[in-house]
Design a protein around this motif. Structure first.
Motif, PDB file in Angstrom:
ATOM      1  N   PHE A 166      76.363 -28.826 -62.056  1.00 45.36           N
ATOM      2  CA  PHE A 166      76.078 -30.257 -62.121  1.00 45.36           C
ATOM      3  C   PHE A 166      76.059 -30.927 -63.595  1.00 45.36           C
ATOM      4  CE2 PHE A 166      73.856 -34.578 -62.230  1.00 45.36           C
ATOM      5  CZ  PHE A 166      74.703 -35.257 -61.359  1.00 45.36           C
ATOM      6  N   LEU A 167      74.790 -30.262 -64.166  1.00 48.00           N
ATOM      7  CA  LEU A 167      74.403 -30.509 -65.668  1.00 48.00           C
ATOM      8  C   LEU A 167      75.570 -29.964 -66.448  1.00 48.00           C
ATOM      9  CD1 LEU A 167      70.680 -29.633 -65.491  1.00 48.00           C
ATOM     10  CD2 LEU A 167      71.878 -32.021 -65.362  1.00 48.00           C
ATOM     11  N   PHE A 168      76.092 -29.038 -66.209  1.00 46.52           N
ATOM     12  CA  PHE A 168      77.420 -28.328 -67.169  1.00 46.52           C
ATOM     13  C   PHE A 168      78.510 -29.530 -67.045  1.00 46.52           C
ATOM     14  CE2 PHE A 168      81.039 -25.884 -68.057  1.00 46.52           C
ATOM     15  CZ  PHE A 168      80.696 -25.700 -69.557  1.00 46.52           C
ATOM     16  N   GLY A 169      78.674 -30.159 -65.872  1.00 51.27           N
ATOM     17  CA  GLY A 169      79.846 -31.103 -65.826  1.00 51.27           C
ATOM     18  C   GLY A 169      79.521 -32.189 -66.637  1.00 51.27           C
ATOM     19  N   ILE A 170      78.334 -32.707 -66.542  1.00 53.61           N
ATOM     20  CA  ILE A 170      77.632 -33.862 -67.547  1.00 53.61           C
ATOM     21  C   ILE A 170      78.013 -33.446 -68.997  1.00 53.61           C
ATOM     22  CG2 ILE A 170      75.977 -35.426 -68.189  1.00 53.61           C
ATOM     23  CD1 ILE A 170      74.712 -35.272 -65.542  1.00 53.61           C
ATOM     24  N   PHE A 171      77.425 -32.138 -69.341  1.00 54.89           N
ATOM     25  CA  PHE A 171      77.518 -31.950 -70.658  1.00 54.89           C
ATOM     26  C   PHE A 171      79.009 -31.747 -71.134  1.00 54.89           C
ATOM     27  CE2 PHE A 171      77.716 -28.220 -73.790  1.00 54.89           C
ATOM     28  CZ  PHE A 171      76.791 -28.667 -74.768  1.00 54.89           C
ATOM     29  N   LEU A 172      79.779 -31.157 -70.283  1.00 62.97           N
ATOM     30  CA  LEU A 172      81.246 -30.795 -70.729  1.00 62.97           C
ATOM     31  C   LEU A 172      82.023 -32.366 -70.931  1.00 62.97           C
ATOM     32  CD1 LEU A 172      83.318 -28.773 -71.408  1.00 62.97           C
ATOM     33  CD2 LEU A 172      84.370 -28.923 -69.007  1.00 62.97           C
ATOM     34  N   TRP A 173      81.551 -33.258 -70.292  1.00 63.08           N
ATOM     35  CA  TRP A 173      82.129 -34.852 -70.240  1.00 63.08           C
ATOM     36  C   TRP A 173      81.880 -35.193 -71.480  1.00 63.08           C
ATOM     37  CZ3 TRP A 173      85.382 -38.191 -69.672  1.00 63.08           C
ATOM     38  CH2 TRP A 173      85.178 -39.401 -70.257  1.00 63.08           C
ATOM     39  N   THR A 174      80.695 -35.038 -72.112  1.00 62.57           N
ATOM     40  CA  THR A 174      80.286 -35.500 -73.532  1.00 62.57           C
ATOM     41  C   THR A 174      81.265 -35.114 -74.530  1.00 62.57           C
ATOM     42  OG1 THR A 174      78.463 -33.892 -74.068  1.00 62.57           O
ATOM     43  CG2 THR A 174      77.893 -35.908 -73.072  1.00 62.57           C
ATOM     44  N   LEU A 175      81.568 -33.755 -74.557  1.00 60.67           N
ATOM     45  CA  LEU A 175      82.631 -32.943 -75.280  1.00 60.67           C
ATOM     46  C   LEU A 175      83.989 -33.691 -74.990  1.00 60.67           C
ATOM     47  CD1 LEU A 175      83.318 -31.056 -77.426  1.00 60.67           C
ATOM     48  CD2 LEU A 175      83.785 -29.374 -75.465  1.00 60.67           C
ATOM     49  N   VAL A 176      84.451 -33.880 -73.970  1.00 62.08           N
ATOM     50  CA  VAL A 176      85.634 -34.398 -73.703  1.00 62.08           C
ATOM     51  C   VAL A 176      85.693 -35.961 -74.132  1.00 62.08           C
ATOM     52  CG1 VAL A 176      87.247 -35.155 -71.948  1.00 62.08           C
ATOM     53  CG2 VAL A 176      86.175 -33.002 -71.643  1.00 62.08           C
ATOM     54  N   GLU A 177      84.673 -36.628 -73.880  1.00 63.72           N
ATOM     55  CA  GLU A 177      84.488 -37.966 -74.663  1.00 63.72           C
ATOM     56  C   GLU A 177      84.733 -37.975 -76.001  1.00 63.72           C
ATOM     57  OE1 GLU A 177      81.063 -40.798 -75.811  1.00 63.72           O
ATOM     58  OE2 GLU A 177      80.754 -40.065 -73.901  1.00 63.72           O
ATOM     59  N   TYR A 178      83.912 -37.248 -76.753  1.00 67.08           N
ATOM     60  CA  TYR A 178      84.111 -37.045 -78.433  1.00 67.08           C
ATOM     61  C   TYR A 178      85.419 -36.730 -78.718  1.00 67.08           C
ATOM     62  CZ  TYR A 178      83.400 -35.247 -83.165  1.00 67.08           C
ATOM     63  OH  TYR A 178      83.591 -35.169 -84.148  1.00 67.08           O
ATOM     64  N   LEU A 179      85.987 -35.608 -77.774  1.00 67.60           N
ATOM     65  CA  LEU A 179      87.419 -35.274 -78.461  1.00 67.60           C
ATOM     66  C   LEU A 179      88.376 -36.292 -78.219  1.00 67.60           C
ATOM     67  CD1 LEU A 179      87.134 -31.425 -77.279  1.00 67.60           C
ATOM     68  CD2 LEU A 179      86.756 -32.486 -79.700  1.00 67.60           C
ATOM     69  N   PHE A 180      88.410 -36.737 -77.037  1.00 68.30           N
ATOM     70  CA  PHE A 180      89.323 -37.848 -76.699  1.00 68.30           C
ATOM     71  C   PHE A 180      89.095 -39.204 -77.661  1.00 68.30           C
ATOM     72  CE2 PHE A 180      90.958 -41.653 -74.426  1.00 68.30           C
ATOM     73  CZ  PHE A 180      92.108 -41.217 -73.996  1.00 68.30           C
ATOM     74  N   MET A 195      81.259 -33.417 -59.763  1.00 69.57           N
ATOM     75  CA  MET A 195      80.288 -34.509 -59.718  1.00 69.57           C
ATOM     76  C   MET A 195      79.663 -34.967 -61.045  1.00 69.57           C
ATOM     77  SD  MET A 195      78.194 -33.901 -56.225  1.00 69.57           S
ATOM     78  CE  MET A 195      79.231 -33.511 -54.757  1.00 69.57           C
ATOM     79  N   GLY A 196      78.925 -33.701 -61.691  1.00 75.65           N
ATOM     80  CA  GLY A 196      78.448 -34.098 -62.934  1.00 75.65           C
ATOM     81  C   GLY A 196      79.473 -34.632 -63.903  1.00 75.65           C
ATOM     82  N   PHE A 197      80.673 -34.165 -63.939  1.00 79.77           N
ATOM     83  CA  PHE A 197      81.810 -34.697 -64.837  1.00 79.77           C
ATOM     84  C   PHE A 197      82.113 -36.227 -64.447  1.00 79.77           C
ATOM     85  CE2 PHE A 197      85.876 -35.156 -66.914  1.00 79.77           C
ATOM     86  CZ  PHE A 197      85.736 -34.430 -68.066  1.00 79.77           C
ATOM     87  N   SER A 198      82.223 -36.524 -63.343  1.00 85.98           N
ATOM     88  CA  SER A 198      82.310 -37.865 -63.067  1.00 85.98           C
ATOM     89  C   SER A 198      81.361 -38.662 -63.439  1.00 85.98           C
ATOM     90  CB  SER A 198      83.150 -37.914 -61.781  1.00 85.98           C
ATOM     91  OG  SER A 198      82.079 -37.600 -60.733  1.00 85.98           O
ATOM     92  N   ILE A 199      80.105 -38.326 -63.008  1.00 81.36           N
ATOM     93  CA  ILE A 199      78.817 -39.080 -63.473  1.00 81.36           C
ATOM     94  C   ILE A 199      78.652 -39.036 -64.868  1.00 81.36           C
ATOM     95  CG2 ILE A 199      76.252 -38.950 -63.476  1.00 81.36           C
ATOM     96  CD1 ILE A 199      77.214 -39.719 -60.637  1.00 81.36           C
ATOM     97  N   GLY A 200      79.191 -38.111 -65.827  1.00 80.30           N
ATOM     98  CA  GLY A 200      79.171 -38.502 -67.003  1.00 80.30           C
ATOM     99  C   GLY A 200      80.347 -39.401 -67.556  1.00 80.30           C
ATOM    100  N   MET A 201      81.350 -39.465 -66.914  1.00 83.26           N
ATOM    101  CA  MET A 201      82.580 -40.387 -67.076  1.00 83.26           C
ATOM    102  C   MET A 201      81.997 -41.847 -66.863  1.00 83.26           C
ATOM    103  SD  MET A 201      86.462 -40.367 -65.636  1.00 83.26           S
ATOM    104  CE  MET A 201      86.583 -38.575 -66.062  1.00 83.26           C
TER     105      MET A 201
END
Length: 166
Positions: A24-38, A90-96
């Motif tokens: 879950f936490l890794f999904g949130i963390f990875l979202w922040t990288l995707v957000e930055y790169l996008f 779930m973590g990725f979508s919460i980050g999104m």
């Protein structure tokens, strides 16, 4: 005869719980990288998305058409992940969804001061710096953070909040 720790239901449950929390936490963390790169490499490259982003959101900061797809995708992904119990998704979508909410609040100056300044700097000083909305971590790591603090004029803040037209 020794019993393997994983054969113990309590240990098995604890390992499963730890793995779920990690995913879950890794999904949130990875979202922040995707957000930055996008934001950096898609929305700020000379493409159709750049024109849409630059000529709408950077000219009228409270107009944010790119948030709608993220909001819809985040809700769909969260519902799907919840149904299938995919902790990472779930973590990725919460980050999104956090991105959409924080970006909305940032333009109303309702986020923590450090994140608010970070995003204001991106809009008011240098659009090639401070790409992270939910986290400045990647900006620090990749050298795109602001070089020094700068005070914004009341007129700049009013423009950022949508109180002034460009």
């Amino acid at each position: 005869m020794a019993v393997h720790p994983a054969a113990n239901p309590t240990v098995h449950f604890q390992l499963l719980t730890a793995m779920n929390v990690f995913l879950f936490l890794f999904g949130i963390f990875l979202w922040t990288l995707v957000e930055y790169l996008f934001h950096r490499f898609v929305l700020h490259r000379k493409t159709t998305t750049y024109v849409l982003h630059d000529h709408t959101h950077h000219k009228i900061p409270t107009y944010r058409p790119s948030e709608v797809p993220f909001l819809l995708l985040g809700i769909i992904l969260l519902a799907t992940a919840w149904y299938f119990q995919w902790r990472f998704a779930m973590g990725f979508s919460i980050g999104m969804l956090a991105y959409v909410g924080m970006h909305y609040l940032a333009h109303r100056s309702a986020t923590p001061k450090s994140l608010l300044y970070h995003h204001q700097y991106h809009h008011l000083v240098n659009a090639h710096k401070c790409f992270g909305v939910t986290s400045p971590f990647w900006d620090h790591l990749f050298g795109t953070n602001y070089p020094r603090k700068k005070e914004f004029t009341p007129r700049q803040v009013d423009f950022y909040q949508g109180k002034l037209k460009p």
